[in-house]
Design a protein around this motif. Structure first.
Motif, PDB file in Angstrom:
ATOM      1  N   THR A 162       0.825  -1.206   0.000  1.00 21.89           N
ATOM      2  CA  THR A 162       0.000   0.000   0.000  1.00 21.89           C
ATOM      3  C   THR A 162       0.860   1.257   0.000  1.00 21.89           C
ATOM      4  N   ASP A 163       2.054   1.192   0.590  1.00 17.82           N
ATOM      5  CA  ASP A 163       3.002   2.292   0.471  1.00 17.82           C
ATOM      6  C   ASP A 163       4.395   1.803   0.832  1.00 17.82           C
ATOM      7  N   LEU A 164       5.384   2.455   0.252  1.00 14.73           N
ATOM      8  CA  LEU A 164       6.786   2.100   0.481  1.00 14.73           C
ATOM      9  C   LEU A 164       7.618   3.363   0.400  1.00 14.73           C
ATOM     10  N   THR A 165       8.351   3.614   1.455  1.00 18.45           N
ATOM     11  CA  THR A 165       9.278   4.739   1.491  1.00 18.45           C
ATOM     12  C   THR A 165      10.681   4.161   1.562  1.00 18.45           C
ATOM     13  N   THR A 166      11.540   4.609   0.680  1.00 21.75           N
ATOM     14  CA  THR A 166      12.900   4.083   0.640  1.00 21.75           C
ATOM     15  C   THR A 166      13.898   5.222   0.712  1.00 21.75           C
ATOM     16  N   ASN A 167      14.909   5.038   1.531  1.00 24.20           N
ATOM     17  CA  ASN A 167      16.018   5.990   1.605  1.00 24.20           C
ATOM     18  C   ASN A 167      17.239   5.339   0.974  1.00 24.20           C
ATOM     19  N   TYR A 168      17.809   6.023   0.005  1.00 25.69           N
ATOM     20  CA  TYR A 168      18.972   5.540  -0.719  1.00 25.69           C
ATOM     21  C   TYR A 168      20.203   6.209  -0.112  1.00 25.69           C
ATOM     22  N   LEU A 169      20.940   5.466   0.710  1.00 22.90           N
ATOM     23  CA  LEU A 169      22.055   6.035   1.450  1.00 22.90           C
ATOM     24  C   LEU A 169      23.386   5.907   0.719  1.00 22.90           C
TER      25      LEU A 169
ATOM     26  N   ARG B 204       9.621  -2.839   8.232  1.00 20.81           N
ATOM     27  CA  ARG B 204      10.801  -2.005   7.968  1.00 20.81           C
ATOM     28  C   ARG B 204      11.904  -2.941   7.496  1.00 20.81           C
ATOM     29  N   GLY B 205      12.796  -2.394   6.695  1.00 19.75           N
ATOM     30  CA  GLY B 205      13.837  -3.244   6.149  1.00 19.75           C
ATOM     31  C   GLY B 205      15.086  -2.475   5.780  1.00 19.75           C
ATOM     32  N   SER B 206      16.092  -3.244   5.396  1.00 22.44           N
ATOM     33  CA  SER B 206      17.357  -2.634   4.991  1.00 22.44           C
ATOM     34  C   SER B 206      18.073  -3.539   4.008  1.00 22.44           C
ATOM     35  N   ILE B 207      18.945  -2.906   3.242  1.00 22.34           N
ATOM     36  CA  ILE B 207      19.862  -3.635   2.359  1.00 22.34           C
ATOM     37  C   ILE B 207      21.259  -3.188   2.734  1.00 22.34           C
ATOM     38  N   ARG B 208      22.124  -4.173   2.998  1.00 21.30           N
ATOM     39  CA  ARG B 208      23.500  -3.893   3.403  1.00 21.30           C
ATOM     40  C   ARG B 208      24.468  -4.523   2.400  1.00 21.30           C
ATOM     41  N   ASP B 209      25.619  -3.887   2.245  1.00 20.58           N
ATOM     42  CA  ASP B 209      26.635  -4.450   1.358  1.00 20.58           C
ATOM     43  C   ASP B 209      27.389  -5.570   2.067  1.00 20.58           C
ATOM     44  N   ALA B 210      28.361  -6.157   1.385  1.00 25.13           N
ATOM     45  CA  ALA B 210      29.114  -7.294   1.923  1.00 25.13           C
ATOM     46  C   ALA B 210      29.888  -6.945   3.193  1.00 25.13           C
ATOM     47  N   LYS B 211      30.191  -5.670   3.383  1.00 18.47           N
ATOM     48  CA  LYS B 211      30.902  -5.234   4.592  1.00 18.47           C
ATOM     49  C   LYS B 211      29.943  -4.969   5.750  1.00 18.47           C
ATOM     50  N   GLY B 212      28.639  -5.083   5.500  1.00 20.86           N
ATOM     51  CA  GLY B 212      27.649  -4.813   6.530  1.00 20.86           C
ATOM     52  C   GLY B 212      27.228  -3.365   6.608  1.00 20.86           C
ATOM     53  N   GLU B 213      27.721  -2.543   5.675  1.00 20.16           N
ATOM     54  CA  GLU B 213      27.363  -1.125   5.659  1.00 20.16           C
ATOM     55  C   GLU B 213      25.922  -0.953   5.179  1.00 20.16           C
ATOM     56  N   LEU B 214      25.181  -0.091   5.846  1.00 18.43           N
ATOM     57  CA  LEU B 214      23.798   0.188   5.496  1.00 18.43           C
ATOM     58  C   LEU B 214      23.750   1.014   4.208  1.00 18.43           C
ATOM     59  N   CYS B 215      23.035   0.503   3.201  1.00 13.40           N
ATOM     60  CA  CYS B 215      22.975   1.178   1.905  1.00 13.40           C
ATOM     61  C   CYS B 215      21.576   1.693   1.567  1.00 13.40           C
ATOM     62  N   TYR B 216      20.546   0.956   1.941  1.00 12.37           N
ATOM     63  CA  TYR B 216      19.165   1.334   1.654  1.00 12.37           C
ATOM     64  C   TYR B 216      18.304   0.978   2.861  1.00 12.37           C
ATOM     65  N   VAL B 217      17.354   1.831   3.177  1.00 13.06           N
ATOM     66  CA  VAL B 217      16.419   1.605   4.273  1.00 13.06           C
ATOM     67  C   VAL B 217      15.010   1.781   3.722  1.00 13.06           C
ATOM     68  N   CYS B 218      14.087   0.925   4.157  1.00 11.70           N
ATOM     69  CA  CYS B 218      12.712   1.092   3.694  1.00 11.70           C
ATOM     70  C   CYS B 218      11.730   0.881   4.841  1.00 11.70           C
ATOM     71  N   VAL B 219      10.580   1.514   4.706  1.00 13.98           N
ATOM     72  CA  VAL B 219       9.440   1.330   5.599  1.00 13.98           C
ATOM     73  C   VAL B 219       8.250   1.117   4.685  1.00 13.98           C
ATOM     74  N   GLN B 220       7.454   0.098   4.983  1.00  7.93           N
ATOM     75  CA  GLN B 220       6.323  -0.179   4.109  1.00  7.93           C
ATOM     76  C   GLN B 220       5.128  -0.737   4.879  1.00  7.93           C
ATOM     77  N   ASN B 221       3.969  -0.616   4.276  1.00  9.40           N
ATOM     78  CA  ASN B 221       2.741  -1.212   4.768  1.00  9.40           C
ATOM     79  C   ASN B 221       2.168  -2.059   3.656  1.00  9.40           C
TER      80      ASN B 221
END
Length: 139
Positions: free
Chosen positions: A84-91, A117-134
């Protein structure tokens, strides 16, 4: 025209998600009230923009799919799970050839809505993308 030419409309990153873990994060009696799912996948050229990093549409698609799976874990028997909605932050961009970790947590569900809520991390564990969704669903 593309459909007439036999071009398949598929979503490659979804088919490459590899489930790493599923863990409950909350319970009430014998019912799971929250869950975290973690996937991994390798970034291919088809996932990238002209700068060679994951494009926004790929991030959106991966977060959407992981969110639906996390919701299905919590709301057992859920059908017709719809974003229904998705907000993503591209870090930070992730380049082609990288292996990433996708973590999605279903924080809570009602009778028809999941909050995630979710996240995508690179191989080093660094936070790259964050999302919140319903999502909405039927039981």
């Amino acid at each position: 025209e593309q459909l007439a030419a036999g071009v398949k409309l598929t979503t490659p990153p979804i088919s490459r998600l590899k489930l790493q873990t599923i863990e409950p994060t909350g319970s009430k009696g014998d019912r799971i009230t929250g869950a975290r799912v973690v996937f991994s996948f390798s970034v291919e050229p088809s996932d990238c923009n002209t700068w060679g990093t994951i494009h926004g549409g790929c991030v959106f698609t991966v977060c959407n799919a992981a969110g639906k799976i996390a919701t299905a874990v919590v709301a057992g028997g859920a059908r017709n799970i719809v974003l229904t909605d998705l907000t993503t932050n591209y870090l930070s961009g992730v380049p082609v050839g990288s292996k990433v970790s996708v973590e999605m947590e279903c924080l809570r569900t009602t009778k028809s809505i999941g909050f995630l809520r979710g996240s995508i991390r690179d191989a080093k564990g660094e936070l790259c993308y964050v999302c919140v969704q319903n999502v909405s669903f039927e039981l």
